[in-house]
Each structure stands twice: as C-alpha cells, then as structure tokens.
Write an enzyme that holds these catalytic residues in place. Structure first.
Site, PDB file in Angstrom:
ATOM      1  N   ASP A   1       0.766  -1.119  -0.065  1.00  0.00           N
ATOM      2  CA  ASP A   1      -0.017   0.127  -0.191  1.00  0.00           C
ATOM      3  C   ASP A   1       0.871   1.294   0.011  1.00  0.00           C
ATOM      4  O   ASP A   1       1.848   1.128   0.807  1.00  0.00           O
ATOM      5  CB  ASP A   1      -0.843   0.025   1.260  1.00  0.00           C
ATOM      6  CG  ASP A   1      -1.759   1.222   1.304  1.00  0.00           C
ATOM      7  OD1 ASP A   1      -2.678   1.236   0.355  1.00  0.00           O
ATOM      8  OD2 ASP A   1      -1.852   2.104   2.343  1.00  0.00           O
TER       9      ASP A   1
ATOM     10  N   GLU B   1       1.046  -0.620  -5.119  1.00  0.00           N
ATOM     11  CA  GLU B   1       0.077   0.611  -5.392  1.00  0.00           C
ATOM     12  C   GLU B   1       0.988   1.899  -5.404  1.00  0.00           C
ATOM     13  O   GLU B   1       1.302   2.429  -4.373  1.00  0.00           O
ATOM     14  CB  GLU B   1      -0.915   0.824  -4.161  1.00  0.00           C
ATOM     15  CG  GLU B   1      -2.225   1.569  -4.576  1.00  0.00           C
ATOM     16  CD  GLU B   1      -2.391   2.356  -3.428  1.00  0.00           C
ATOM     17  OE1 GLU B   1      -3.539   3.149  -3.507  1.00  0.00           O
ATOM     18  OE2 GLU B   1      -1.762   2.297  -2.067  1.00  0.00           O
TER      19      GLU B   1
END
Length: 828
Positions: A500, A553
């Site tokens: 993330d 990401e």
C-alpha cells in the site's frame, strides 16, 4: 504513560487490585496507563490439602513497610497445565543464612531499571556455597526446595528474598534442580520454577543477525514463544528496545504489575529477554518500558503473533497446531510464471464482505464457493493485520505479525487460506509498510524515543493520515518489515503482497508543502532509504518464497517499479495501473455525446502499457468518499448505466494487464461501500424489483472470467507488445475502439467496444488472416446479451471475413455493434 516515582519517595501501598484477590474483575493497578485492559480470568490453581499455616513474616514492600497484606499472588506465574499448583510450605524448613545484595543494586532491581537482573537473581556460586535470590513482591515467605530438602529464604528488602546454600560454591544448581514455594497472605502457597536460573533464549547468531538487520525469520527470535528450557516449560519473551532504561513484563499472570518480572538486556543488541516458567498459550501481556526520561510506557509486543480483540490492546501468547493441506497448490505455485498466467482478482474487506459471517472459519465456508462460481483466480484481502480502529479498514496497523482477532485466531486464518488454496484460489494480502498509527500502546516512540519512526519530525509525520512513517534507513526497522513480509508468506502461505501507498514512501515531499520536508543527501526529493528497503524486501521474498508475487500501489512515474532489482528496479512483480483507472473512468463518466472530446483518455494507457507489468484496478478506493459506486459513475438512465458498466468491464478484461474488481461491483450495487454495512446483497433477492438487472451483471462477470481463462490471448503476453495491436484506436467521433490480442502461439482474440448508445449495422472491422483455416469468426462474449440485462443485439452466426484490407489487416468483416457494448470475437 506515567512518570517514575520521584527519587525521594520511600513508601507505597499495596494496589487495591491485590487486596481484592484474584477473582476480582478489576485486576490491574488503578492507573490511567493500564485502564485499557481488565482481563476477567483468575489464575488457575489446584487446592492443596490442609497443612500447617504459613507464618506471616510481614515483608516490607519495595520502598518501605507494607501497608496491608495481599490476598493474591501477583508474582506467581500460572502453568495452565498444572505445574504451578498450590502446595503446602513445610513448617519446619531450615532458614538459610542471607546472601544480601548492595542496597543500590536492590533499588535498581526493584525500580525496574536494572539491565541484567539475572546477574542478581536465581542461583549463583559464591564463596561458601550457592546464593539463591528471588524477587517476589507482596510475598510473605519463600522456601527453596532442593534434593537436600526445603530451606527458607530470608527477606532482605523490597520483596527480595535471599539465602546461601552451603557447599563448595563451584557450580550453581540448574533450573530443574530446585523449586520455589511462595506464600502470600490469605492464600495457599504456590510451587514455581525459577526463570532467572535459565540461560538466554536467544543465541549469539540471533543477536548478530538482529544487530545487522539480517534476521529473515525475526518472528522466531523476538516476541513470545512457548518452549521448554532445560526441562522447564514456559514462555520466552524478547523485545527490541535499545533506548530503554529498563523493561519489565506485565500481564494477566501478574495482575499487570511488573515488579516481579524484570527483563535482561542482551548486550548491545538492544534486545531484552525473559523466560517465565509456567506460562503458556492464551497469556495476555505487554512490556512495561522505563524510559531514559523517567516515564513508564506499557507497550504491546511488536512481534506478537496474536492480540486481544479490540478495543483491548494486549498481546497474546499463541502457538500453532495447524496442519496444512495445500501441498499441491504450493508445489504448483512454485512453478508458476505470473506474467504469463491468468490473474483475475476479487478484492474484499473480510469483516464486511458478509457481515453475518463473523469468523475466518465461517467465511471459509462461503467465500471459496462464491469465487469459484464467478471464476476468479485470486482474492485480495484488505489488511488482515491487527489494527485498533475498524474505520481505518486495516490500513493503520498496530500488530504487524498478528491477524486481527476480530475474526478468530491465527490458525483460523490459516484455515481460510488453506481452504481457498484447496479450491484453486490464490490469496493476496494488502500490506502497509508506509506508515503506522500513533496509539500509545503500539510502535510510536516505542522505548520513549523515536525508534521505528525517523527522529526528524519532518520525515516522521505522514501529513495525509496523521500517522508516522517508518525509518527505512535503520537496519533493525528494515529487518522488522522485511521479515514481516516473509512471515506472511511462510507462516500463512500467502501468495501475494499488495504493498500500500508506495508513492508516499518513495518521495520525501509527498503531500508536503515547500519547506515542510528535508531533501536527501544529494538534494533530491527521492527517499533513497525507502527505495533500498523495497528492493531488499522484494529480493528477499522472491528468494525465500517461490511463486509469491508482490504488487505495488504506486501512482507516479517512478522508473522501474517492476524492473528486477539486479537491473536497478524496485523489483515488484506487478504495479497497479492508476493512470489507466483514472483516465478510463473519466472517459466513461462523460455522456456519450461528449466522449469524442475525451477519446485520448480511453486510449492513452497503451502508450505506456509495457513500461511496467500492470494490474488494472477498480478497487475500494474508487467506490468510497463520494466517488460513487462503479455503476453510479456512469451517465444516463438505469439501463444506460448498466450497459456502460458492462461495456466497461468487457473493455477492462480485454485490455493488457491483470484485473482487479472490488466487492459489490460484480453485481453493480448502486451505493458506495460502507465498511459497517458491507455490499448490498439484498439487491440480488427476488423481492428487490431490479434484482434481475443485478444478477445479469454478475452473470457477465462470471462469463468474463470464464472466457478470459479459456483465452491465452488475453493473458499470455500481457507483458510484451507482441500481445496487442490496435485495429482502430482513433474512431473518436463514433466512440469506437477495436484491437486484437495474441497468445504466444499467435492465436488471436478481437475486442470491439461501442461506447455510444447507437446500434451500428454493417460496421467493418479489420481481422487477422487465419492461416490454414476457414476465415470464420464467432462472438464469444457480448455484453449486450439479454442474459446480462442487455437488448440482445448480436451477430448470431459466425461471420466470414473477406479479403478486404481494413485497419491494417489483410481481411475484414461487417459486424453489427450493439449499443454501449463490448464484443469479443475468436476464430470459429
């Protein structure tokens, strides 16, 4: 946190908790710092037969005379197997001569600021025999049992009992050679082993690797571990706190009072360690850390592998008895080549996917079948690591090594993963090494000073989320994170880690205004330590865990995110294509009459499609915070919204790259995702007026995945330009796209997208020549089919291509294009 007692303070009272006894529901000292956990269970004991009463000795407490007798045995560890049962203290035990310590040493010991309590406590050879010293605050009598019989120790001060066993003094008895009988006022005595006679449970190699930041299985060294040491069963605890003045262990076994359980520092490693006999699985604990500034912090274990159910914040001792049954899957995974294999990912939030399923095991009963029905190859879980605030969706992690206890224990989560594997579903987990919350009990200023976070506040503070960033330049912190990535793959058989917020890690000025950040040593904005950490993480995971894939990401143009580390890249396997997601949704949100002015938004992704290895994500981030659900982003009435939704999914599945779809979008729910309510499953019920509309979209997703799996042209050459060719990417005025995908053997699949609400008859499309075959093409997918909720306009029979050059192809055919629809054609 609370300050230490001032140096001039000389007395204290017994906490009310101890006066209440072990069955009191309030078992922690009544201080604000420990109000967050009040475990209800009392120590397990076995009543002893009637014996002579223990004489009250009136032991002074740590800073003076005792104010009241204690009814509980706060320092007595509990062996839940019964090894620490109550027993009678022999009334005629010989009292040993004292083996006193200097008062200054005692003060440091009982004040929780001694770096090596084991050098004072336990059994030590001295002149004239063996000195045995035991720290048992609130006890009134301690007897040592040896092969020569019982002998009573003498109280020196502040709960320290000492005695000198006569002998040559050349060797001290081992931990199994003597036991302690500890008596407390108003309760039966308890027989215990002495943990301070045990050697360190970490070896020199462990400490060396920790200091070097190279312990790839760090969770096997630090944290809590049930084990047997020199024949004595118990639990070993170890924590990294290099700036601490002292560390003590607190938990439900000592009524959250650490005065009887000081830990020892293992040299320059910064690790503190203690073995406590009798403790086992289920024990709740924390570390009481004394800082150099004079504060006391109660901290959860950063390496705890289980935790209390929030809002509880204690760590929990756990063991695993799980027996995996996914050997076939793991062997097949090790041989896989992700870039040349199909990958269709269903993203979900475990706690809200089906709110009626409240455990990992209950989810394991339903989720695999649902995924198989829809033909997804993988599932991606939003973070499963322990987190204090449910509204963070798991992205503010407090327990990096513990699956959230909201849904069960670690073995329950193993069962979920195992069940998915046995159904042929890969498991990807979101992982958050970018930042962590500031909660007092967790990683923030862990030992009183910046430890996991940078000392520079300009680098430590994450401006977007009010959290702290990790110090990627510190080897021990990098080791904590790299080992954590390995941990999830090795201990839970996770098949992929989606990392993330990578962009926030890579740039020092991320979300920071000018002057609010400090440049790197070269004056640039790149966080070189973070980039180096990501390279190390990826290289380590790929080396240790065959077949695992890491996914970034990352939303910027950082070069080489998916390039191998030996070529200077970050080493990820895949990267979320945030540009494709943003641009294509902008295009789809426009009324068809205006789409011709935004045609580049739907085609631009192919300009850079092969610069990285991509996943096309329609994730949770796109259906929250006012962004609307996917179908609600689409223009027009309800029929047109669904048609746009279906056409877009057909385009997405045919576009180069793997695909990811968030839960609820597979059946076109109209509302944004709510983490408390979950998907709108009721729209699929027969009572819902539009339930057939939603079921139609779900049938489309099922068939998209099935056709995708059957068509190597859609996945075998995702990572090479040879797998894609535009037929017509410039028909902006007509809102049309057409392209061909090729498998490794050259077999084609043609996709034609009509993003206008107009039916187009006789539209000519260029088609590849089919060598040695009839030049027939058939629809394998039509998003306008009636079964999906469309109008049913189709090319019902195979279409024969003609030797008419078109779109750069030697042959072509005239097709009927349904409105707001995507067609897939393959050789008949």
């Amino acid at each position: 946190m609370t300050p230490l007692d001032p140096p001039g303070r000389t007395t204290r009272t017994v906490p009310a908790t101890f006066l209440a006894g072990p069955d009191s529901p309030q078992r922690e000292p009544a201080t604000a710092r420990r109000s967050e956990q009040q475990p209800p269970a009392a120590p397990d004991t076995v009543p002893a037969p009637a014996t002579a009463p223990v004489a009250a000795v009136g032991v002074p407490d740590a800073r003076g005379a005792r104010d009241a007798p204690a009814a509980a045995a706060p320092a007595a560890p509990v062996d839940r197997a019964g090894a620490a049962a109550e027993a009678a203290v022999p009334s005629g035990a010989l009292r040993l001569p004292e083996a006193p310590l200097p008062p200054a040493e005692v003060d440091r010991l009982v004040g929780g600021q001694h770096h090596d309590p084991h050098s004072l406590l336990g059994a030590h050879p001295v002149h004239g025999g063996t000195a045995i010293r035991v720290l048992r605050p609130f006890a009134e009598r301690v007897v040592v049992e040896t092969a020569h019989g019982p002998a009573e120790l003498t109280h020196q001060q502040s709960g320290l009992f000492t005695g000198l066993l006569p002998g040559a003094g050349t060797a001290a008895p081992g931990p199994a050679d003597y036991r302690l009988l500890v008596g407390y006022p108003g309760s039966e005595p308890v027989r215990q082993h002495d943990g301070y006679r045990c050697p360190p449970t970490l070896g020199e190699l462990d400490l060396h690797l920790i200091s070097e930041g190279r312990h790839e299985q760090l969770w096997q060294a630090l944290g809590s571990h049930v084990r047997t040491v020199d024949g004595v069963s118990g639990t070993a605890f170890a924590v990294w706190a290099p700036n601490a003045a002292g560390v003590r262990l607190i938990g439900d076994f000592n009524h959250w009072d650490g005065s009887g359980h000081p830990m020892r520092s293992l040299g320059s490693s910064g690790v503190w360690e203690l073995f406590v006999p009798g403790l086992g699985e289920g024990t709740q604990y924390k570390y009481e850390i004394r800082t150099r500034q004079g504060w006391v912090l109660d901290k959860a274990d950063p390496l705890a592998r289980a935790a209390q159910i929030p809002p509880g914040t204690a760590s929990v001792v756990t063991t695993s008895a799980y027996r995996w049954q996914d050997g076939e899957w793991m062997a097949r995974r090790a041989r896989s080549a992700h870039h040349r294999a199909p990958m269709s990912v269903y993203e979900l939030h475990l706690a809200s996917w089906r709110p009626d399923l409240t455990s990992y095991r209950a989810i394991a009963e339903e989720l695999p079948g649902y995924l198989k029905e829809l033909n997804f190859t993988h599932v991606e879980f939003m973070p499963v690591m322990e987190h204090p605030f449910g509204g963070s969706w798991g992205y503010q992690v407090s327990g990096y090594y513990a699956p959230t206890s909201r849904l069960g224990g670690p073995d329950d989560f193993r069962h979920l993963v195992d069940t998915l594997h046995r159904h042929g579903i890969g498991v990807i987990v979101d992982w958050v090494p970018a930042h962590f919350p500031k909660d007092d009990f967790a990683l923030a200023r862990f030992d009183g000073e910046p430890l996991y976070e940078p000392a520079d506040p300009l680098r430590a503070e994450h401006p977007d989320w009010g959290t702290l960033e990790f110090d990627y330049g510190r080897v021990e912190v990098r080791n904590f994170l790299v080992a954590n990535a390995v941990y999830w793959c090795e201990e839970f058989h996770i098949d992929g880690l989606r990392v993330d917020a990578v962009a926030s890690m890579l740039y020092l000025d991320y979300s920071r205004e000018g002057g609010a950040w400090t440049p790197n040593q070269y004056g640039g904005r790149e966080n070189l330590d973070a980039a180096s950490f990501l390279q190390e993480m990826n290289a380590t995971v790929y080396r240790r865990c065959p077949g695992v894939i890491t996914i970034a990401e990352e939303s910027t143009a950082w070069d080489g995110v998916t390039r191998p580390t030996d070529s200077g890249g970050l080493g990820f396997g895949l990267k979320w294509n945030m540009g494709w997601m943003h641009d294509s949704l902008v295009y789809m949100s426009k009324e068809p009459v205006h789409r011709r002015f935004h045609h580049n938004e739907i085609t631009f992704s192919m300009v850079y499609a092969y610069s990285e290895n991509y996943v096309l994500p329609i994730s949770h981030d796109e259906v929250v915070h006012g962004k609307q659900a996917l179908v609600s982003k689409m223009p027009g009435d309800w029929w047109q919204q669904r048609a746009n939704h279906r056409a877009y999914l057909g385009f997405m599945w045919a576009h180069p790259g793997k695909q990811l779809l968030f839960m609820g979008q597979e059946f076109a729910q109209g509302a944004e995702w709510d983490h408390e309510q979950g998907p709108q499953w009721w729209v699929l019920d027969e009572q819902w007026p539009a339930h057939q509309d939603h079921l139609g979209v779900r049938r489309l997703v099922r068939d998209l995945n099935r056709r995708y799996l059957d068509a190597p042209a859609l996945w075998e050459q995702d990572a090479t330009p040879a797998g894609f060719r535009w037929l017509d990417g410039g028909a902006a005025e007509d809102n049309l796209l057409s392209f061909v995908r090729h498998a490794a053997d050259g077999s084609p699949l043609v996709a034609v997208c009509n993003f206008s609400p107009v039916v187009r008859h006789g539209h000519r499309v260029g088609l590849p020549r089919l060598d040695g075959r009839d030049q027939l093409w058939e629809e394998v997918l039509n998003t306008d089919a009636e079964t999906y909720g469309g109008s049913g306009i189709a090319n019902s029979h195979p279409v024969k291509s003609e030797p008419v050059e078109w779109n750069g192809q030697p042959r072509s055919a005239e097709l009927v294009l349904p409105p707001l629809a995507t067609l897939w054609l393959r050789p008949a």
